[in-house]
Motif scaffolding. Structure first.
Motif, mmCIF file in Angstrom:
data_model
loop_
_atom_site.group_PDB
_atom_site.id
_atom_site.type_symbol
_atom_site.label_atom_id
_atom_site.label_comp_id
_atom_site.label_asym_id
_atom_site.label_seq_id
_atom_site.Cartn_x
_atom_site.Cartn_y
_atom_site.Cartn_z
ATOM 1 N N ARG A 146 -1.735 -11.699 4.420
ATOM 2 C CA ARG A 146 -0.705 -12.007 3.435
ATOM 3 C C ARG A 146 0.097 -10.742 3.149
ATOM 4 O O ARG A 146 -0.410 -9.616 3.298
ATOM 5 N N PRO A 147 1.365 -10.882 2.726
ATOM 6 C CA PRO A 147 2.220 -9.710 2.503
ATOM 7 C C PRO A 147 1.569 -8.682 1.581
ATOM 8 O O PRO A 147 0.894 -9.034 0.605
ATOM 9 N N PHE A 148 1.797 -7.430 1.916
ATOM 10 C CA PHE A 148 1.137 -6.321 1.210
ATOM 11 C C PHE A 148 2.159 -5.211 1.022
ATOM 12 O O PHE A 148 2.883 -4.856 1.956
ATOM 13 N N ASN A 149 2.243 -4.649 -0.157
ATOM 14 C CA ASN A 149 3.251 -3.606 -0.414
ATOM 15 C C ASN A 149 2.668 -2.383 -1.111
ATOM 16 O O ASN A 149 3.350 -1.715 -1.880
ATOM 17 N N GLU A 150 1.413 -2.099 -0.831
ATOM 18 C CA GLU A 150 0.758 -0.965 -1.483
ATOM 19 C C GLU A 150 0.213 0.034 -0.465
ATOM 20 O O GLU A 150 -0.923 0.488 -0.565
ATOM 21 N N LEU A 151 1.046 0.376 0.517
ATOM 22 C CA LEU A 151 0.624 1.367 1.509
ATOM 23 C C LEU A 151 0.296 2.689 0.827
ATOM 24 O O LEU A 151 1.094 3.231 0.048
#
Length: 276
Positions: A146-151
């Motif tokens: 699922r989309p993830f934006n916490e690299l």
């Protein structure tokens, strides 16, 4: 034919690398597996990132890169898959992708969520290989995550500029097979602050005032051989990745030593550039 690369800190003594390859071939008969490195220092994210950053774009777009360094999942070290610069990376969110993508925006990032995952001590084989084979078959990232934006980003590995732009403070990020010492000071970063000025590069008690473009530039071939600099002499250069590197010309780390041992430098040691 799909290409899957492997970059790990597993070494080659144990069964891990062979098991990875066997599992991939069991799933995919028509695939090429390329070893980038299995000698990354244990859990050394910066070293892993340096090796990947300077190798992945030699492969064709669509290549799938399995990154098996610090891969055990935790609430702060999630398993992810990233599409960036036309390449797929399957790794843990430990900062390695943040370092690689510092100058590039990922096209897709997903938090892996495969059905019925094995929660064992070998997630590179149990999870990463499954995802790599899925992609190699033409599958999409949306199916496995699922989309993830916490690299995660590791900002402490970025050079700092102090004294009103007159000094750069960098660090050792990699020591290669020859004992050459690679810093995190990129040529573009160096030139942006140099602005044509003279400089002094300091590493412990060593001072350098010139940076070459290749190793043999240290030799003045117009001089007699007895008067030239050559094997065993120290030089600084912009290496093939355009980072400042300290090297001993024609060194052998296993015999006479390299820049790392002769200068007493190790991972994360400080390198300073002062402009005048």
């Amino acid at each position: 034919m799909a290409i899957i690369t492997l970059t790990t800190d597993f070494g080659v003594k144990d069964h891990f690398v062979g098991a990875l390859k066997g599992t991939i071939y069991r799933e995919l008969e028509d695939v090429r597996i390329v070893d980038i490195s299995h000698d990354v220092s244990p859990f050394n994210i910066q070293e892993c990132a340096y090796i990947l950053e300077n190798s992945y774009n030699s492969f064709p777009e669509g290549t799938i890169h399995i990154v098996g360094v610090d891969s055990e999942p935790t609430p702060e070290n999630q398993h992810i898959a990233v599409l960036v610069d036309g390449h797929y990376f399957i790794t843990a969110n430990n900062g390695v992708i943040g370092l690689i993508t510092s100058a590039k925006n990922p096209e897709k990032v997903v938090h892996l969520n495969i059905p019925n995952p094995t929660h064992g001590s070998f997630p590179v084989m149990d999870v990463f290989v499954q995802v790599a084979c899925h992609i190699a078959r033409g599958g999409t990232l949306e199916v496995v995550g699922r989309p993830f934006n916490e690299l995660k980003e590791l900002r402490d590995f970025t050079p700092t500029v102090v004294d009103n732009g007159n000094r750069i403070i960098g660090n050792v990020i990699y020591i290669d097979n020859y004992g050459n010492v690679v810093t995190n000071i990129h040529k573009n970063f160096f030139e942006a602050y140099r602005k044509g000025r003279s400089f002094e590069l300091s590493a412990r008690s060593t001072k350098v005032h010139h940076i070459h473009n290749k190793y043999s530039d240290i030799i003045n071939f117009e001089l007699d051989k007895g008067q030239r600099k050559g094997a065993g002499d120290l030089l600084a250069l912009f290496n093939s990745a355009n980072y400042i590197e300290l090297a001993i010309y024609k060194s052998d780390l296993k015999t006479v030593g390299g820049a790392s041992t002769l200068l007493g430098l190790d991972y994360r040691d400080t390198i300073t550039v002062s402009f005048t």
